[in-house]
Design a protein around this motif. Structure first.
Motif, PDB file in Angstrom:
ATOM      1  N   GLY A  26       0.927  -0.948   0.045  1.00 18.11           N
ATOM      2  CA  GLY A  26       0.028   0.029  -0.002  1.00 18.11           C
ATOM      3  C   GLY A  26       0.911   1.176   0.142  1.00 18.11           C
ATOM      4  N   ALA A  27       1.919   1.333   0.672  1.00 18.15           N
ATOM      5  CA  ALA A  27       2.868   2.304   0.936  1.00 18.15           C
ATOM      6  C   ALA A  27       3.598   2.701  -0.522  1.00 18.15           C
ATOM      7  CB  ALA A  27       3.814   2.301   2.009  1.00 18.15           C
ATOM      8  N   LEU A  28       3.942   1.348  -1.098  1.00 19.86           N
ATOM      9  CA  LEU A  28       4.731   1.537  -2.458  1.00 19.86           C
ATOM     10  C   LEU A  28       3.810   2.151  -3.459  1.00 19.86           C
ATOM     11  CD1 LEU A  28       6.908   0.752  -3.989  1.00 19.86           C
ATOM     12  CD2 LEU A  28       5.851  -1.153  -4.519  1.00 19.86           C
ATOM     13  N   ASP A  29       2.443   1.727  -3.480  1.00 21.31           N
ATOM     14  CA  ASP A  29       1.453   2.412  -4.284  1.00 21.31           C
ATOM     15  C   ASP A  29       1.442   3.760  -4.110  1.00 21.31           C
ATOM     16  OD1 ASP A  29       1.070  -0.023  -5.629  1.00 21.31           O
ATOM     17  OD2 ASP A  29      -0.603  -0.773  -4.480  1.00 21.31           O
ATOM     18  N   SER A  30       0.995   4.170  -2.982  1.00 17.44           N
ATOM     19  CA  SER A  30       0.856   5.608  -2.828  1.00 17.44           C
ATOM     20  C   SER A  30       2.186   6.455  -2.916  1.00 17.44           C
ATOM     21  CB  SER A  30       0.275   5.772  -1.425  1.00 17.44           C
ATOM     22  OG  SER A  30       1.112   5.502  -0.448  1.00 17.44           O
ATOM     23  N   PHE A  31       3.238   5.794  -2.659  1.00 19.99           N
ATOM     24  CA  PHE A  31       4.444   6.549  -2.975  1.00 19.99           C
ATOM     25  C   PHE A  31       4.546   6.798  -4.783  1.00 19.99           C
ATOM     26  CE2 PHE A  31       8.945   5.694  -4.451  1.00 19.99           C
ATOM     27  CZ  PHE A  31       9.429   6.902  -4.372  1.00 19.99           C
ATOM     28  N   LEU A  32       4.268   5.651  -5.388  1.00 22.65           N
ATOM     29  CA  LEU A  32       4.491   5.831  -6.825  1.00 22.65           C
ATOM     30  C   LEU A  32       3.357   6.637  -7.406  1.00 22.65           C
ATOM     31  CD1 LEU A  32       5.927   2.265  -7.509  1.00 22.65           C
ATOM     32  CD2 LEU A  32       7.304   4.406  -7.555  1.00 22.65           C
ATOM     33  N   SER A  33       2.081   6.264  -6.861  1.00 25.95           N
ATOM     34  CA  SER A  33       1.048   7.306  -7.366  1.00 25.95           C
ATOM     35  C   SER A  33       1.380   8.737  -7.222  1.00 25.95           C
ATOM     36  CB  SER A  33      -0.225   6.897  -6.411  1.00 25.95           C
ATOM     37  OG  SER A  33      -0.667   5.706  -6.667  1.00 25.95           O
ATOM     38  N   GLN A  34       1.925   9.121  -6.216  1.00 25.40           N
ATOM     39  CA  GLN A  34       2.252  10.542  -5.833  1.00 25.40           C
ATOM     40  C   GLN A  34       3.003  11.009  -6.894  1.00 25.40           C
ATOM     41  OE1 GLN A  34       3.910  11.396  -2.219  1.00 25.40           O
ATOM     42  NE2 GLN A  34       4.491  13.607  -2.937  1.00 25.40           N
ATOM     43  N   ARG A  35       4.271  10.076  -7.290  1.00 27.13           N
ATOM     44  CA  ARG A  35       5.095  10.391  -8.070  1.00 27.13           C
ATOM     45  C   ARG A  35       4.787  10.475  -9.698  1.00 27.13           C
ATOM     46  NH1 ARG A  35      10.593   9.620  -6.866  1.00 27.13           N
ATOM     47  NH2 ARG A  35      10.975  10.468  -4.529  1.00 27.13           N
ATOM     48  N   PRO A  93      -3.034   9.851   0.844  1.00 28.43           N
ATOM     49  CA  PRO A  93      -1.732   9.453   0.259  1.00 28.43           C
ATOM     50  C   PRO A  93      -1.294  11.160  -0.111  1.00 28.43           C
ATOM     51  CG  PRO A  93      -3.460   8.523  -1.091  1.00 28.43           C
ATOM     52  CD  PRO A  93      -4.077   8.962   0.288  1.00 28.43           C
ATOM     53  N   ASN A  94      -0.475  11.694   0.626  1.00 31.11           N
ATOM     54  CA  ASN A  94      -0.132  13.235   0.394  1.00 31.11           C
ATOM     55  C   ASN A  94      -1.193  13.845  -0.615  1.00 31.11           C
ATOM     56  OD1 ASN A  94       2.019  12.753   1.797  1.00 31.11           O
ATOM     57  ND2 ASN A  94       3.290  11.833   0.182  1.00 31.11           N
ATOM     58  N   PRO A  95      -1.649  14.802  -0.091  1.00 31.80           N
ATOM     59  CA  PRO A  95      -2.712  15.531  -0.791  1.00 31.80           C
ATOM     60  C   PRO A  95      -1.993  16.575  -1.926  1.00 31.80           C
ATOM     61  CG  PRO A  95      -2.601  16.598   1.424  1.00 31.80           C
ATOM     62  CD  PRO A  95      -1.651  15.314   1.301  1.00 31.80           C
ATOM     63  N   VAL A  96      -1.357  16.009  -2.777  1.00 30.69           N
ATOM     64  CA  VAL A  96      -0.993  16.907  -3.828  1.00 30.69           C
ATOM     65  C   VAL A  96      -2.109  17.297  -4.637  1.00 30.69           C
ATOM     66  CG1 VAL A  96       0.462  16.923  -5.903  1.00 30.69           C
ATOM     67  CG2 VAL A  96       1.216  15.556  -4.242  1.00 30.69           C
ATOM     68  N   GLN A  97      -2.246  18.652  -4.936  1.00 23.91           N
ATOM     69  CA  GLN A  97      -3.618  19.113  -5.607  1.00 23.91           C
ATOM     70  C   GLN A  97      -3.818  18.260  -6.987  1.00 23.91           C
ATOM     71  OE1 GLN A  97      -6.158  19.598  -4.573  1.00 23.91           O
ATOM     72  NE2 GLN A  97      -5.317  19.734  -2.517  1.00 23.91           N
ATOM     73  N   PRO A  98      -2.884  18.734  -7.899  1.00 23.41           N
ATOM     74  CA  PRO A  98      -3.442  18.238  -9.504  1.00 23.41           C
ATOM     75  C   PRO A  98      -3.869  16.935  -9.455  1.00 23.41           C
ATOM     76  CG  PRO A  98      -1.208  19.375  -9.271  1.00 23.41           C
ATOM     77  CD  PRO A  98      -1.573  19.057  -8.022  1.00 23.41           C
ATOM     78  N   VAL A  99      -3.483  15.988  -8.501  1.00 23.61           N
ATOM     79  CA  VAL A  99      -3.651  14.518  -8.578  1.00 23.61           C
ATOM     80  C   VAL A  99      -5.035  14.409  -9.008  1.00 23.61           C
ATOM     81  CG1 VAL A  99      -3.496  12.442  -7.464  1.00 23.61           C
ATOM     82  CG2 VAL A  99      -1.572  13.922  -7.349  1.00 23.61           C
ATOM     83  N   SER A 100      -5.963  15.197  -8.066  1.00 23.99           N
ATOM     84  CA  SER A 100      -7.255  14.537  -7.950  1.00 23.99           C
ATOM     85  C   SER A 100      -7.989  14.862  -9.277  1.00 23.99           C
ATOM     86  CB  SER A 100      -8.001  15.593  -6.887  1.00 23.99           C
ATOM     87  OG  SER A 100      -7.711  17.093  -7.357  1.00 23.99           O
ATOM     88  N   ASP A 101      -7.633  16.028 -10.063  1.00 23.48           N
ATOM     89  CA  ASP A 101      -7.783  16.273 -11.642  1.00 23.48           C
ATOM     90  C   ASP A 101      -7.426  15.089 -12.581  1.00 23.48           C
ATOM     91  OD1 ASP A 101      -6.555  19.470 -11.578  1.00 23.48           O
ATOM     92  OD2 ASP A 101      -8.469  18.724 -10.981  1.00 23.48           O
TER      93      ASP A 101
END
Lengths: 169, 315
Positions: free
Chosen positions: B159-168, B301-309
């Motif tokens: 799970g941590a791996l996925d959210s790390f990579l999702s963020q990247r 998993p780290n609320p980076v804004q553009p991600v939600s788009d």
């Protein structure tokens, strides 16, 4: 940026690896690539869009290599001390497995013409017609050199004892 | 019964991945009967693998500054006489595709080369997917040949791996569970690609054989069929599914890799549809056991804004 740029980067990485495999010495290998790129820049106009960039680059590299070999043969080896030093300090690769060392020896024992074809095909993944273009030889010659090279390496690995040629996993 | 005669050249082309399906089949039929030829093919492949083991490290060495400079200059020079790509990488140019075809056709004689001219957008897309597959293949070579740094982050906590990579990568991605075909996830890393950040998931089976799944952004969203590429002894299947490009890479025969690609494809498809409705819920059951089992309370998993788009576009 454009697609072209990253395609070029992939090919240059490939040129560098090929040069290293061909010459073994890192300094010579980078020199070869550098000289080939200088020539490529000066001849960029002759490259036609839509034709094979990789084959074009390898052709240039090959021609530069041939010239270097020729001019080295023509005059005694005179190189600046720094170059020699860095040559001498190239670290020995001790951590290698036996099979790798044997493969290294087998490849080195090949005649240049077979080694070039084997490296271009098996290491760089060039198509046979690209190899023919790069080396300026007919495709039939590519195939026979490839065949002889692969069999020679095979025989060498088999006779050098540890037949333990790793099966592809 | 095929009367096709298999030649020595075919055996090489087979090893190097240059045969079409029909001839490949003929060679395989022959190899099934002829143990000597089969051993040769296998040895040739092993030679290629050893060559990579010997020289792939060069790819990790930075190029000398002179080489970098020259590469940049060459890029500039070639871009000047390259009458295709830079134009249609611009969105507004795509709409003018028809006009451009005409222009290129007249200016460069470009179209004269082939009887049928594919649309520039298609060519563009195909090339960029090809580049994606090449990048994925290079990344496979880099990191499977390095035991120490093969992954940036392990998969102890998937799970941590996925959210790390999702963020990247800037969107929701995950490494599918390939347990049922004997491959376990060992970790992953993020990498720059031509179309933005990509993620590499690495798997291994009990024999230590490794495969990587490279996940990235396609240039345009349209889905594609499976495509195959062979580079030396490394095989790749790549495709676009949803808004995501995938490339599965392995040092193995094409057919074996194809089987795995199918499994990945199925996992990704079912995973996507299963996971999506659950996104806002708490504990998804069954196949996501590991992630809920590690006791982490669904941390954002780290609320980076553009991600939600991108996520919205994804669904």
């Amino acid at each position: 940026m454009n697609r072209f740029g990253s395609e070029l980067e992939v090919h240059i990485a490939s040129l560098r690896r090929y040069a290293r495999a061909l010459l073994r010495n890192p300094v010579d290998a980078e020199d070869l690539v550098q000289e080939a790129l200088v020539r490529a820049v000066s001849r960029a106009d002759s490259f036609q869009a839509g034709t094979n960039l990789r084959a074009w680059l390898f052709t240039i590299l090959h021609n530069v290599h041939v010239n270097q070999v020729r001019s080295r043969a023509a005059r005694p080896d005179e190189v600046p001390v720094e170059a020699v030093e860095s040559r001498l300090t190239t670290p020995p690769r001790q951590e290698e497995r036996v099979e790798v060392r044997e493969m290294m020896r087998a490849v080195e024992s090949l005649p240049d013409e077979q080694r070039q074809v084997l490296l271009l095909v098996a290491l760089e993944g060039l198509k046979y017609d690209e190899v023919a273009e790069a080396l300026g030889i007919p495709i039939g010659t590519v195939m026979s050199r490839l065949s002889r090279g692969r069999e020679a390496v095979r025989a060498k690995l088999a006779t050098d004892g540890s037949v333990a040629l790793r099966r592809v996993k | 019964m095929s009367e096709y005669r298999v030649t020595d050249d075919d055996l090489h082309a087979y090893v190097d991945g240059h045969l079409d399906a029909g001839r490949r089949l003929a060679v395989e039929r022959w190899l099934a009967e002829d143990a000597e030829a089969a051993a040769r093919a296998e040895d040739y492949r092993a030679q290629a693998a050893l060559l990579h083991e010997m020289f792939d490290s060069v790819l990790n060495e930075p190029a000398p500054a002179e080489v970098e400079d020259l590469a940049q200059r060459l890029k500039g020079r070639l871009a000047g006489n390259d009458n295709a790509p830079p134009w249609y990488s611009r969105p507004w140019m795509r709409s003018a595709a028809a006009v451009m075809l005409l222009v290129t056709g007249v200016a460069g004689g470009y179209l004269g080369r082939g009887a049928v001219a594919p649309s520039p957008a298609l060519v563009e897309k195909g090339r960029s997917l090809q580049i994606f597959a090449e990048e994925a293949t290079q990344a496979h070579r880099f990191y499977t040949s390095d035991d120490r740094f093969q992954v940036e982050m392990g998969a102890d906590d998937p799970g941590a791996l996925d959210s790390f990579l999702s963020q990247r990568v800037g969107r929701d991605i995950y490494g599918p569970d390939l347990g049922r075909i004997g491959f376990r996830l060992i970790g992953g890393r993020s990498l720059p690609t031509d179309t933005g950040a990509g993620a590499q998931y690495m798997y291994a089976n009990d024999q230590g054989k490794r495969i990587t799944l490279f996940v990235g952004n396609p240039v345009s969203g349209a889905e594609t069929a499976f495509r195959f590429a062979q580079n030396g002894d490394v095989a790749a299947y790549y495709w676009v599914e949803g808004a995501t490009a995938y490339a599965l890479i392995g040092r193995m025969p094409k057919d074996e890799l194809q089987g795995i690609s199918k499994a990945v494809y199925d996992e990704v498809k079912s995973g996507r549809s299963k996971r999506q409705p659950q996104q806002e819920q708490q504990q998804p059951p069954a196949d996501t056991q590991q992630r809920s089992g590690d006791g982490q309370p669904q941390e954002q998993p780290n609320p980076v804004q553009p991600v939600s788009d991108t996520r919205n576009k994804d669904s």
